[in-house]
Write an enzyme that holds these catalytic residues in place. Sequence first.
Site, PDB file in Angstrom:
ATOM      1  N   THR A   1      50.765  30.712  -3.821  1.00  0.00           N
ATOM      2  CA  THR A   1      52.160  30.982  -3.492  1.00  0.00           C
ATOM      3  C   THR A   1      52.265  31.371  -2.029  1.00  0.00           C
ATOM      4  O   THR A   1      51.265  31.692  -1.384  1.00  0.00           O
ATOM      5  CB  THR A   1      52.752  32.088  -4.407  1.00  0.00           C
ATOM      6  OG1 THR A   1      54.182  32.020  -4.352  1.00  0.00           O
ATOM      7  CG2 THR A   1      52.287  33.484  -4.002  1.00  0.00           C
TER       8      THR A   1
ATOM      9  N   CYS B   1      58.736  39.138  -0.564  1.00  0.00           N
ATOM     10  CA  CYS B   1      58.397  39.240  -1.984  1.00  0.00           C
ATOM     11  C   CYS B   1      56.967  39.746  -2.141  1.00  0.00           C
ATOM     12  O   CYS B   1      56.193  39.755  -1.186  1.00  0.00           O
ATOM     13  CB  CYS B   1      58.499  37.867  -2.658  1.00  0.00           C
ATOM     14  SG  CYS B   1      60.189  37.259  -2.869  1.00  0.00           S
TER      15      CYS B   1
ATOM     16  N   HIS C   1      55.521  36.416  -8.700  1.00  0.00           N
ATOM     17  CA  HIS C   1      56.113  36.363  -7.354  1.00  0.00           C
ATOM     18  C   HIS C   1      57.536  36.865  -7.516  1.00  0.00           C
ATOM     19  O   HIS C   1      58.366  36.199  -8.133  1.00  0.00           O
ATOM     20  CB  HIS C   1      56.106  34.906  -6.867  1.00  0.00           C
ATOM     21  CG  HIS C   1      56.678  34.724  -5.490  1.00  0.00           C
ATOM     22  ND1 HIS C   1      56.224  33.744  -4.645  1.00  0.00           N
ATOM     23  CD2 HIS C   1      57.658  35.368  -4.822  1.00  0.00           C
ATOM     24  CE1 HIS C   1      56.912  33.798  -3.495  1.00  0.00           C
ATOM     25  NE2 HIS C   1      57.786  34.779  -3.597  1.00  0.00           N
TER      26      HIS C   1
END
Length: 201
Positions: A42, A47, A64
């Site tokens: 990711t 985040c 996430h």
Amino acid sequence: MNPQGQDQFASNVYYDRTFDCDAAKILPGEYYFTHKDMMIVTVLGSCVSACIRDRVTGIGGMNHFMLPDSGDGDSPISASMRYGTYAMEILINDVLKAGARRENLEAKVFGGGNVLRGFIAINVGERNAQFVRDYLKAENIRVVAEDLNDIWPRKVYFFPRTGKVLVKKLKQLHNNTLVNREQDYASRLVTKPVGGEVDLF
């Protein structure tokens, strides 16, 4: 509870030539877990992702997420905190259902960079990072590595079977895809006052 726009099981699974293995790419609000020898990847701005695995079986996964700015303070029962709690619980529960044992769980946590402009009131990245630390401590899940805060976006490659994580700081982002994706995700996290869902004892 499934807050809107939250916590979908990632469907983008592909073969990664660089690492010569199957991989799952997760976007904001997604998570993925597996018992296979594969990679989960990711890209994080403000985040955060928790990489959680059973250190004995190698069953593990990654989420996430971010805490939306709810304006109701960050009491433990705020709507904002429930988003984070849900993102953590769904991953942990699925990993346990797949055969992991709670006493063998360990975590590596990443993200929370100060990369989203316009969140002036509070550094949303710092808040996300603090949340994930506090949550894991409360759940008694040992954090064995972390790379949190800072100002850079990160690309995170997690190999649940071995527990190895590679982090690449993205110091030259040539487009706004990441920021746009996180801002779009943040705008979908509509926190509404919730009544009657929480019992206090």
